[in-house]
Scaffold this active site. Sequence first.
Site, PDB file in Angstrom:
ATOM      1  N   GLY A 839      -4.201  -0.316  -7.041  1.00 13.78           N
ATOM      2  CA  GLY A 839      -4.422  -1.975  -7.260  1.00 13.78           C
ATOM      3  C   GLY A 839      -4.007  -2.865  -6.303  1.00 13.78           C
ATOM      4  O   GLY A 839      -2.934  -2.037  -5.567  1.00 13.78           O
ATOM      5  N   PHE A 843       0.734  -9.744  -2.014  1.00 11.83           N
ATOM      6  CA  PHE A 843       1.584  -9.177  -0.898  1.00 11.83           C
ATOM      7  C   PHE A 843       1.951  -7.829  -1.277  1.00 11.83           C
ATOM      8  O   PHE A 843       2.535  -6.919  -0.440  1.00 11.83           O
ATOM      9  CB  PHE A 843       2.853  -9.933  -0.816  1.00 11.83           C
ATOM     10  N   GLY A 844       1.493  -7.201  -2.320  1.00 17.24           N
ATOM     11  CA  GLY A 844       1.897  -5.999  -2.652  1.00 17.24           C
ATOM     12  C   GLY A 844       0.680  -4.980  -3.221  1.00 17.24           C
ATOM     13  O   GLY A 844      -0.277  -5.472  -3.119  1.00 17.24           O
ATOM     14  N   GLN A 845       0.903  -3.793  -3.280  1.00 13.67           N
ATOM     15  CA  GLN A 845       0.059  -2.884  -3.759  1.00 13.67           C
ATOM     16  C   GLN A 845       0.399  -1.685  -4.783  1.00 13.67           C
ATOM     17  O   GLN A 845       1.735  -1.573  -4.536  1.00 13.67           O
ATOM     18  CB  GLN A 845      -0.665  -2.419  -2.516  1.00 13.67           C
ATOM     19  N   VAL A 846      -0.296  -1.184  -5.370  1.00 11.57           N
ATOM     20  CA  VAL A 846       0.283  -0.035  -6.192  1.00 11.57           C
ATOM     21  C   VAL A 846      -0.696   1.213  -5.644  1.00 11.57           C
ATOM     22  O   VAL A 846      -2.178   1.182  -5.773  1.00 11.57           O
ATOM     23  CB  VAL A 846       0.024   0.041  -7.639  1.00 11.57           C
ATOM     24  N   ASP A1026       4.173 -11.851 -21.443  1.00  9.68           N
ATOM     25  CA  ASP A1026       2.687 -11.562 -21.223  1.00  9.68           C
ATOM     26  C   ASP A1026       2.198 -10.203 -22.063  1.00  9.68           C
ATOM     27  O   ASP A1026       1.651  -9.441 -21.534  1.00  9.68           O
ATOM     28  CB  ASP A1026       2.481 -11.402 -19.793  1.00  9.68           C
TER      29      ASP A1026
END
Length: 1345
Positions: A839, A843-846, A1026
Amino acid sequence: MESKALLAVALWFCVETRAASVGLPGDFLHPPKLSTQKDILTILANTTLQITCRGQRDLDWLWPNAQRDSEERVLVTECGGGDSIFCKTLTIPRVVGNDTGAYKCSYRDVDIASTVYVYVRDYRSPFIASVSDQHGIVYITENKNKTVVIPCRGSISNLNVSLCARYPEKRFVPDGNRISWDSEIGFTLPSYMISYAGMVFCEAKINDETYQSIMYIVVVVGYRIYDVILSPPHEIELSAGEKLVLNCTARTELNVGLDFTWHSPPSKSHHKKIVNRDVKPFPGTVAKMFLSTLTIESVTKSDQGEYTCVASSGRMIKRNRTFVRVHTKPFIAFGSGMKSLVEATVGSQVRIPVKYLSYPAPDIKWYRNGRPIESNYTMIVGDELTIMEVTERDAGNYTVILTNPISMEKQSHMVSLVVNVPPQIGEKALISPMDSYQYGTMQTLTCTVYANPPLHHIQWYWQLEEACSYRPGQTSPYACKEWRHVEDFQGGNKIEVTKNQYALIEGKNKTVSTLVIQAANVSALYKCEAINKAGRGERVISFHVIRGPEITVQPAAQPTEQESVSLLCTADRNTFENLTWYKLGSQATSVHMGESLTPVCKNLDALWKLNGTMFSNSTNDILIVAFQNASLQDQGDYVCSAQDKKTKKRHCLVKQLIILERMAPMITGNLENQTTTIGETIEVTCPASGNPTPHITWFKDNETLVEDSGIVLRDGNRNLTIRRVRKEDGGLYTCQACNVLGCARAETLFIIEGAQEKTNLEVIILVGTAVIAMFFWLLLVIVLRTVKRANEGELKTGYLSIVMDPDELPLDERCERLPYDASKWEFPRDRLKLGKPLGRGAFGQVIEADAFGIDKTATCKTVAVKMLKEGATHSEHRALMSELKILIHIGHHLNVVNLLGACTKPGGPLMVIVEFCKFGNLSTYLRGKRNEFVPYKSKGARFRQGKDYVGELSVDLKRRLDSITSSQSSASSGFVEEKSLSDVEEEEASEELYKDFLTLEHLICYSFQVAKGMEFLASRKCIHRDLAARNILLSEKNVVKICDFGLARDIYKDPDYVRKGDARLPLKWMAPETIFDRVYTIQSDVWSFGVLLWEIFSLGASPYPGVKIDEEFCRRLKEGTRMRAPDYTTPEMYQTMLDCWHEDPNQRPSFSELVEHLGNLLQANAQQDGKDYIVLPMSETLSMEEDSGLSLPTSPVSCMEEEEVCDPKFHYDNTAGISHYLQNSKRKSRPVSVKTFEDIPLEEPEVKVIPDDSQTDSGMVLASEELKTLEDRNKLSPSFGGMMPSKSRESVASEGSNQTSGYQSGYHSDDTDTTVYSSDEAGLLKMVDAAVHADSGTTLRSPPV
């Protein structure tokens, strides 16, 4: 007379008949009569043996080697005639020698018999082999008083028999005394005579023919008992009703028979059970083992006492005993003498024992300052806490918690550990022990002391330098017998002031003591001494006043042999005279004054005087000692002595001269060839050594290399650097090191790749263009960041775990102060193999990755790695680091996505390593399993009904579910999936999970696990915010894990924070108090959990299907309208959802109550499915109540028949047994029925298409024209915030997702870094914000994008 005789005979006949029919007592019976009157009968072989037996009752025959009528050769028949009606004849045709033996005729039910011994004379087989020979084994003992019988009986009575033994071979002949042979018994002799033999046999001679019996193996039977062991070996403690098992094991020598006897307390009940058996010995042991087990199934108080096991082999007896103590019930308590304070000195070993009284033995856990302690190389955890070498960091509060494993009663005790540190003087490690000071100057001496506890006192002492002994080569070269206090400075330097300053720095008591000397006139030693209860510390300062000679070495400080070396002693010619050089030789070390060595100046006569050359100038006298062609013998300690002209006192200075041995140049190691491209920089070092220091010259292609533009030589030409290399810089480079003893060379090849370098003009143009472009780019970035950035006090907390109380520390400072233990969590980057992305976000990713060695149970483990994209800002980096620290703070649980490690060291990107859940999120999984759902699976008929039931789902229902979920969003983590999770999992090993049917049991199990995970987060004082099926991940073995709890907030802290701009929130999952008053609590998470249950039991459908999210929806939600029951739920589960949706947050169940209730429901479902229990994928044991108050439908068929129960629109009544957890709840009342959104017809809303990458499931669709109406109505409606202890100022438009956690997509478009909304959604955000603003009077800023 004749008639009388006949009458008597008739009368006797009647009496005999009557006695036989009714049975006479044994005392009146005569033994049976045999047809032969002899006691011994001899017949020949191959003849027929026939014996008739007559008696008064039923008869049986017994013969050798047989049991009654079991042999077919033997014929037993009824016989008639004679004077008895009971008669049997035994017939054996063609008898053989083995038929020899006793033949017995007896009454069947009375032990009265007649016997005849029959010899069947068979000269071919004179010895009998019968079944009574025990398979040819003879057991003996070595007792001289015991005899043994070898059962070699004969078929001939008068045989001449001897016994043969082997090995060695020996023959025994009957002697008429102790050795004999009997044809009916066998050969008898003392057992010790054949104890050596391995086997024996009998031998006889008939007509010069020798006949042998069968071989008999001799087995010597022992008696020794080595030991008797009771298990458990120590005193046994039990509580009434428990089972007692005592094992008594005896080890004996081989071939020992053993009897066990137990002695135990007298008990009223006969419930003891004793079982004896042999135990197979361990391989290689020469011993036999016996086991006797005493068992009492349920002990009582009367069973308390001493139990003794007695083992006897006949000649030897051994015993062992233990004591059994029976308690009425389990208990636990601390014993007397437990300390509350323990003091220790740093470096010592500390033991904190635990004294307790308990049954059974408690589980012991240690905590330090609230954190659990595990055993390691410095700490040993158990019944006592042992710290091997205590340090200052070990100080703190240690709590031991004892838990009774049966009653679960807990007792705790806290011990404060105080670590005392002896005074440590910091300057001791920094300053040389001998310091020199200019004559007449003011000087300040300092001692910086660290100690715990604080110092008792710190004192200064002094002594004249010449009054102390001198020990050359020691760390402290001066030793003084007596020290004088600094206040008594007579004869020394005048002390102006002494003062001490105290401070507490990082938990350490720091004391700075200062001694100010007014004028440095006298050389002396000063000592500062610090003392506390842990010890003492001191520092000796050599205060050497310089006003005398000085020594220098020319031409170098460390000359080489065969060089010319000069020692120069320089002194003020107006002050000193008689300059003299001495050499300190070995003879000087033997001169003593008393018991201590004398200073050099007091022993000049013992030194070797040198001749020197005197030079003078206007101020100084210089005495020079020259060494031409110096050798190694010239090195040593040299003393320059100068006499004061006025006082005639001598001043001495010592200088150590070191002469280095000559050594030819040598280049250590090889120079490696280098390959680079044009424009790069090349650096190479020539590692040359030698004495004298060699001169280094570089050559390129055998031509001398000189410094030029771009070519730099440093460190005596050792380092060669070529900057901005060109094509022509390639070639063979040679390093040559030379001194007077020769030269050494080393070569390296530079290979330059790439196109020809551009001209200098082109380089200048390119550099200038790049600088200008960089300037404009930086300017653009600064402008954009100024526009987009929040003010300085704000931090992007949307992806942080905890928001701190603003009255304490700022959020960023609070997060930065959370600890990060690199030794526990740091993982090397080189052991992490990154794979495909899971994903991405703004600004980030996995990324999926393989971690080698992160788990002790597996060599390689698949993990998920969170990391920042290129170009991430410092605040984003700090946010991810804060999340890492908070994940550590939250801790580990089976049902949350747990932290595995991190890569934080410089030299690479920041990486947070978490668990990888291969089957994706629960929402996607449930939607994919709709066609495979069966309520029950255990019984064949019900299973088939389930398949039919699924097959009979209407096409309209399935189309409606598909339509509802077509706009489902992915998640709120800030990461957009590269592709759908179902596609990803098809590429992985998900086939096993997807091929199984989904049952009602699975759905309840998923719900139960989520409740367990939320119970854990609540216990850690965290709020999720959430909670939805998209944020629940599915792992192996049907384990579900909560993700995106990085969005959770600390319940101790104020969750209010203001965000700018518009952002999406999951309104369909939010509680009314959260929507209207921005109140986030654990109870608002319970509301979201109810919506999550609805998602699960609708198999992934979107909440509030067909309902337009507008002003009317908000009003009806606030008035109590709720969702209808999902299509696959049960009445109990729907009631649980309604409980979670109670309008009063305080009336909603807690997660602990939900865990208990769902556990009962899960157990009831499992039993209804034909199971006694269900194995949960949980680490904790679930205790089920027998009566959970649940009534599940028995099958899908019954559910379809009872349409009023299964109808989603059915209104559930408030029955007492519907929810077990409500018995202890705060709930006082519950609505009798519930209005659902389907009760009032709704107009079909206009569907607005939103791009996939920004689509959400929050249901935030509200027309802008409805804003005013809802704002006005909200002003009139009561606020939800009045029910809660704290109130959030966070805008509903703030981000509802963690942008750095989880694998799911969030609310941002990755392409534009902005949020895309429909007009209705934007209107709802503004409407709710306006409503709250009107209600609270607080001015809200729009959150950042």
